[in-house]
Write a protein that holds these residues in place. Structure first.
Motif, PDB file in Angstrom:
ATOM      1  N   ALA A   1       4.261  21.199  -2.733  1.00  0.00           N
ATOM      2  CA  ALA A   1       5.334  21.229  -3.717  1.00  0.00           C
ATOM      3  C   ALA A   1       4.943  22.200  -4.821  1.00  0.00           C
ATOM      4  CB  ALA A   1       5.567  19.837  -4.304  1.00  0.00           C
ATOM      5  N   SER A   2       5.862  23.070  -5.201  1.00  0.00           N
ATOM      6  CA  SER A   2       5.595  24.069  -6.229  1.00  0.00           C
ATOM      7  C   SER A   2       6.684  24.021  -7.289  1.00  0.00           C
ATOM      8  CB  SER A   2       5.528  25.473  -5.613  1.00  0.00           C
ATOM      9  OG  SER A   2       5.448  26.463  -6.625  1.00  0.00           O
ATOM     10  N   SER A   3       6.275  23.955  -8.545  1.00  0.00           N
ATOM     11  CA  SER A   3       7.246  23.929  -9.633  1.00  0.00           C
ATOM     12  C   SER A   3       7.635  25.331 -10.073  1.00  0.00           C
ATOM     13  CB  SER A   3       6.673  23.173 -10.846  1.00  0.00           C
ATOM     14  OG  SER A   3       5.530  23.852 -11.346  1.00  0.00           O
ATOM     15  N   ASN A   4       6.949  26.355  -9.512  1.00  0.00           N
ATOM     16  CA  ASN A   4       7.200  27.729  -9.933  1.00  0.00           C
ATOM     17  C   ASN A   4       8.026  28.528  -8.930  1.00  0.00           C
ATOM     18  OD1 ASN A   4       5.643  27.318 -12.235  1.00  0.00           O
ATOM     19  ND2 ASN A   4       3.766  27.860 -11.182  1.00  0.00           N
ATOM     20  N   SER A   5       8.274  27.959  -7.736  1.00  0.00           N
ATOM     21  CA  SER A   5       9.011  28.690  -6.714  1.00  0.00           C
ATOM     22  C   SER A   5      10.514  28.615  -6.974  1.00  0.00           C
ATOM     23  CB  SER A   5       8.721  28.112  -5.330  1.00  0.00           C
ATOM     24  OG  SER A   5       7.343  28.229  -5.022  1.00  0.00           O
TER      25      SER A   5
ATOM     26  N   ARG B   1       0.819  -1.215   0.000  1.00  0.00           N
ATOM     27  CA  ARG B   1       0.000   0.000   0.000  1.00  0.00           C
ATOM     28  C   ARG B   1       0.855   1.267   0.000  1.00  0.00           C
ATOM     29  NH1 ARG B   1      -3.312  -1.866   5.188  1.00  0.00           N
ATOM     30  NH2 ARG B   1      -1.139  -2.430   5.653  1.00  0.00           N
ATOM     31  N   HIS B   2       2.152   1.112  -0.114  1.00  0.00           N
ATOM     32  CA  HIS B   2       3.035   2.272  -0.266  1.00  0.00           C
ATOM     33  C   HIS B   2       2.932   2.734  -1.715  1.00  0.00           C
ATOM     34  CE1 HIS B   2       6.367   4.993  -0.043  1.00  0.00           C
ATOM     35  NE2 HIS B   2       7.101   4.282  -0.886  1.00  0.00           N
ATOM     36  N   LEU B   3       2.053   3.724  -1.947  1.00  0.00           N
ATOM     37  CA  LEU B   3       1.703   4.114  -3.306  1.00  0.00           C
ATOM     38  C   LEU B   3       2.315   5.441  -3.748  1.00  0.00           C
ATOM     39  CD1 LEU B   3      -2.034   2.993  -3.251  1.00  0.00           C
ATOM     40  CD2 LEU B   3      -0.121   1.863  -4.400  1.00  0.00           C
ATOM     41  N   TRP B   4       3.253   5.970  -2.955  1.00  0.00           N
ATOM     42  CA  TRP B   4       3.906   7.192  -3.367  1.00  0.00           C
ATOM     43  C   TRP B   4       4.596   7.046  -4.732  1.00  0.00           C
ATOM     44  CZ3 TRP B   4       4.322  12.100  -3.707  1.00  0.00           C
ATOM     45  CH2 TRP B   4       5.502  12.691  -4.163  1.00  0.00           C
ATOM     46  N   PRO B   5       5.296   5.947  -5.032  1.00  0.00           N
ATOM     47  CA  PRO B   5       5.942   5.836  -6.340  1.00  0.00           C
ATOM     48  C   PRO B   5       4.972   6.034  -7.504  1.00  0.00           C
ATOM     49  CG  PRO B   5       6.801   4.160  -4.881  1.00  0.00           C
ATOM     50  CD  PRO B   5       5.643   4.784  -4.170  1.00  0.00           C
ATOM     51  N   ALA B   6       3.742   5.493  -7.392  1.00  0.00           N
ATOM     52  CA  ALA B   6       2.750   5.661  -8.456  1.00  0.00           C
ATOM     53  C   ALA B   6       2.302   7.113  -8.549  1.00  0.00           C
ATOM     54  CB  ALA B   6       1.557   4.750  -8.201  1.00  0.00           C
ATOM     55  N   PHE B   7       2.091   7.759  -7.393  1.00  0.00           N
ATOM     56  CA  PHE B   7       1.686   9.161  -7.360  1.00  0.00           C
ATOM     57  C   PHE B   7       2.795  10.046  -7.935  1.00  0.00           C
ATOM     58  CE2 PHE B   7       0.224  12.836  -4.382  1.00  0.00           C
ATOM     59  CZ  PHE B   7      -0.468  13.423  -5.426  1.00  0.00           C
ATOM     60  N   PHE B   8       4.021   9.791  -7.520  1.00  0.00           N
ATOM     61  CA  PHE B   8       5.142  10.606  -7.985  1.00  0.00           C
ATOM     62  C   PHE B   8       5.361  10.444  -9.485  1.00  0.00           C
ATOM     63  CE2 PHE B   8       9.832  11.024  -8.683  1.00  0.00           C
ATOM     64  CZ  PHE B   8       9.870  12.415  -8.571  1.00  0.00           C
ATOM     65  N   SER B   9       5.143   9.246  -9.998  1.00  0.00           N
ATOM     66  CA  SER B   9       5.304   9.015 -11.434  1.00  0.00           C
ATOM     67  C   SER B   9       4.353   9.908 -12.232  1.00  0.00           C
ATOM     68  CB  SER B   9       5.045   7.546 -11.767  1.00  0.00           C
ATOM     69  OG  SER B   9       5.137   7.308 -13.155  1.00  0.00           O
TER      70      SER B   9
ATOM     71  N   ASP C   1      12.545  13.131  -3.612  1.00  0.00           N
ATOM     72  CA  ASP C   1      12.037  12.881  -4.964  1.00  0.00           C
ATOM     73  C   ASP C   1      11.575  14.178  -5.619  1.00  0.00           C
ATOM     74  OD1 ASP C   1      12.516  10.175  -4.823  1.00  0.00           O
ATOM     75  OD2 ASP C   1      10.456   9.648  -4.276  1.00  0.00           O
ATOM     76  N   LEU C   2      10.797  14.969  -4.883  1.00  0.00           N
ATOM     77  CA  LEU C   2      10.225  16.186  -5.449  1.00  0.00           C
ATOM     78  C   LEU C   2      11.302  17.219  -5.787  1.00  0.00           C
ATOM     79  CD1 LEU C   2       7.111  16.504  -3.106  1.00  0.00           C
ATOM     80  CD2 LEU C   2       7.047  16.107  -5.581  1.00  0.00           C
ATOM     81  N   GLU C   3      12.224  17.426  -4.846  1.00  0.00           N
ATOM     82  CA  GLU C   3      13.259  18.422  -5.101  1.00  0.00           C
ATOM     83  C   GLU C   3      14.229  17.949  -6.182  1.00  0.00           C
ATOM     84  OE1 GLU C   3      14.919  19.570  -1.342  1.00  0.00           O
ATOM     85  OE2 GLU C   3      13.207  20.866  -0.911  1.00  0.00           O
ATOM     86  N   GLY C   4      14.389  16.642  -6.312  1.00  0.00           N
ATOM     87  CA  GLY C   4      15.205  16.113  -7.399  1.00  0.00           C
ATOM     88  C   GLY C   4      14.538  16.291  -8.749  1.00  0.00           C
ATOM     89  N   ASP C   5      13.228  16.527  -8.727  1.00  0.00           N
ATOM     90  CA  ASP C   5      12.472  16.736  -9.954  1.00  0.00           C
ATOM     91  C   ASP C   5      12.120  18.214 -10.140  1.00  0.00           C
ATOM     92  OD1 ASP C   5      11.442  15.569 -12.259  1.00  0.00           O
ATOM     93  OD2 ASP C   5       9.427  15.400 -11.434  1.00  0.00           O
ATOM     94  N   ARG C   6      12.913  19.090  -9.494  1.00  0.00           N
ATOM     95  CA  ARG C   6      12.822  20.545  -9.658  1.00  0.00           C
ATOM     96  C   ARG C   6      11.559  21.155  -9.045  1.00  0.00           C
ATOM     97  NH1 ARG C   6      13.617  18.421 -14.355  1.00  0.00           N
ATOM     98  NH2 ARG C   6      11.746  19.335 -15.317  1.00  0.00           N
ATOM     99  N   TYR C   7      11.077  20.566  -7.974  1.00  0.00           N
ATOM    100  CA  TYR C   7       9.989  21.155  -7.194  1.00  0.00           C
ATOM    101  C   TYR C   7      10.554  21.731  -5.902  1.00  0.00           C
ATOM    102  CZ  TYR C   7       6.015  19.327  -9.884  1.00  0.00           C
ATOM    103  OH  TYR C   7       5.077  19.081 -10.868  1.00  0.00           O
ATOM    104  N   ALA C   8      10.062  22.907  -5.505  1.00  0.00           N
ATOM    105  CA  ALA C   8      10.340  23.405  -4.166  1.00  0.00           C
ATOM    106  C   ALA C   8       9.321  22.767  -3.230  1.00  0.00           C
ATOM    107  CB  ALA C   8      10.213  24.927  -4.117  1.00  0.00           C
ATOM    108  N   CYS C   9       9.754  22.323  -2.063  1.00  0.00           N
ATOM    109  CA  CYS C   9       8.872  21.577  -1.167  1.00  0.00           C
ATOM    110  C   CYS C   9       8.916  22.154   0.243  1.00  0.00           C
ATOM    111  CB  CYS C   9       9.289  20.106  -1.150  1.00  0.00           C
ATOM    112  SG  CYS C   9       8.158  19.027  -0.251  1.00  0.00           S
TER     113      CYS C   9
END
Length: 258
Positions: free
Chosen positions: A165-169, A96-104, A134-142
């Motif tokens: 998480a913001s992709s514009n910050s 039930r660890h579904l973060w990988p699917a959400f992050f994808s 994961d998020l910051e490695g994908d250019r999101y500010a968190c």
């Protein structure tokens, strides 16, 4: 339709449809498939996408915060069972660890803003560390804050990790820090503070003593569960998995101010 709701539990999914029909949340479509079966093309045309939607706590929180239905945003409170103290605490090894699917999906579709929430336990903090990486490695500010239900006047602790998480910050410094006085030192953070509910959604709640001598605050007319418990399990499960929308609105509002 402006919103997409993904919820695998049939009872909660129908609850979402009822809320949409009543006009309480953004109009949209409810998808009962598992998130692992959702493809990026399925999400085209939607301004809002709510995963693990439950009973629409995030969608309602957005409305409370003044977020327009046609303003783009994603939300998702990944299942906490792998991290909960009541479970086996397998963490990332739990199916039930579904973060990988959400992050994808996030990585592929690049939503401008994503809000989420998780349990504020030690294993939850470990989970959040990986999510942030994961998020910051994908250019999101968190940005992350540990927030109790008390800050909105809720008569329960319900301590949770809220994140955005913001992709514009430009970076983390662009996000406001939580008000430490409100979140930790105010009267609203005291479990026994009844007066802290004044003017809140729970102002009319009344205290009742349970069989375990624990005091609970209930809305007038709500009966404690006893006979027919099995018939109420759908509602009980939905409430147990839900966030406090008023707290979500505080987090969303802080991001909007920033």
């Amino acid at each position: 339709m402006t919103a997409y709701y993904n919820e695998i539990d049939p009872y909660a999914a129908q609850w979402l449809r009822n809320l949409i029909a009543a006009g309480h949340i953004a109009p949209g479509d409810v998808d009962e498939r598992s998130i692992v079966d959702v493809q990026p093309d399925d999400l085209k045309g939607y301004a809002q996408c709510h995963f693990f939607a439950g009973i629409a706590g995030w969608s309602y929180g957005l409305k409370l915060a003044g977020w327009d239905d046609d303003r783009r945003v994603w939300t998702g409170s990944c299942p906490c069972q792998p991290l909960s103290s009541a479970g086996k605490q397998k963490g990332h090894l739990d199916e039930r660890h579904l973060w990988p699917a959400f992050f994808s999906l996030i990585s592929e579709c690049r939503p401008a803003v994503v809000f989420g929430e998780q349990v504020a336990s030690p294993i939850g903090l470990k989970w959040m560390s990986a999510v942030r990486s994961d998020l910051e490695g994908d250019r999101y500010a968190c940005g992350i804050a540990s927030v109790p239900g008390f800050i909105s006047g809720s008569p329960q602790q319900r301590q949770r990790l809220y994140w955005v998480a913001s992709s514009n910050s430009a970076g983390r410094d662009g996000l406001k820090k939580p008000d430490q006085q409100s979140a930790a030192g105010s009267d609203l953070s005291r479990r026994d503070d009844i007066d802290g509910r004044r003017g809140s959604f729970w102002a009319s709640a009344i205290p009742m003593e349970g069989a375990d001598n624990t005091r609970r605050l209930l809305s007038p007319g709500i009966k404690l569960l006893a006979d027919g418990l099995s018939e109420g399990m759908g509602r009980l499960r939905a409430y147990g998995n839900a966030i406090v929308p008023q707290v979500a609105a505080e987090v969303i509002g802080a991001f909007m101010d920033a």
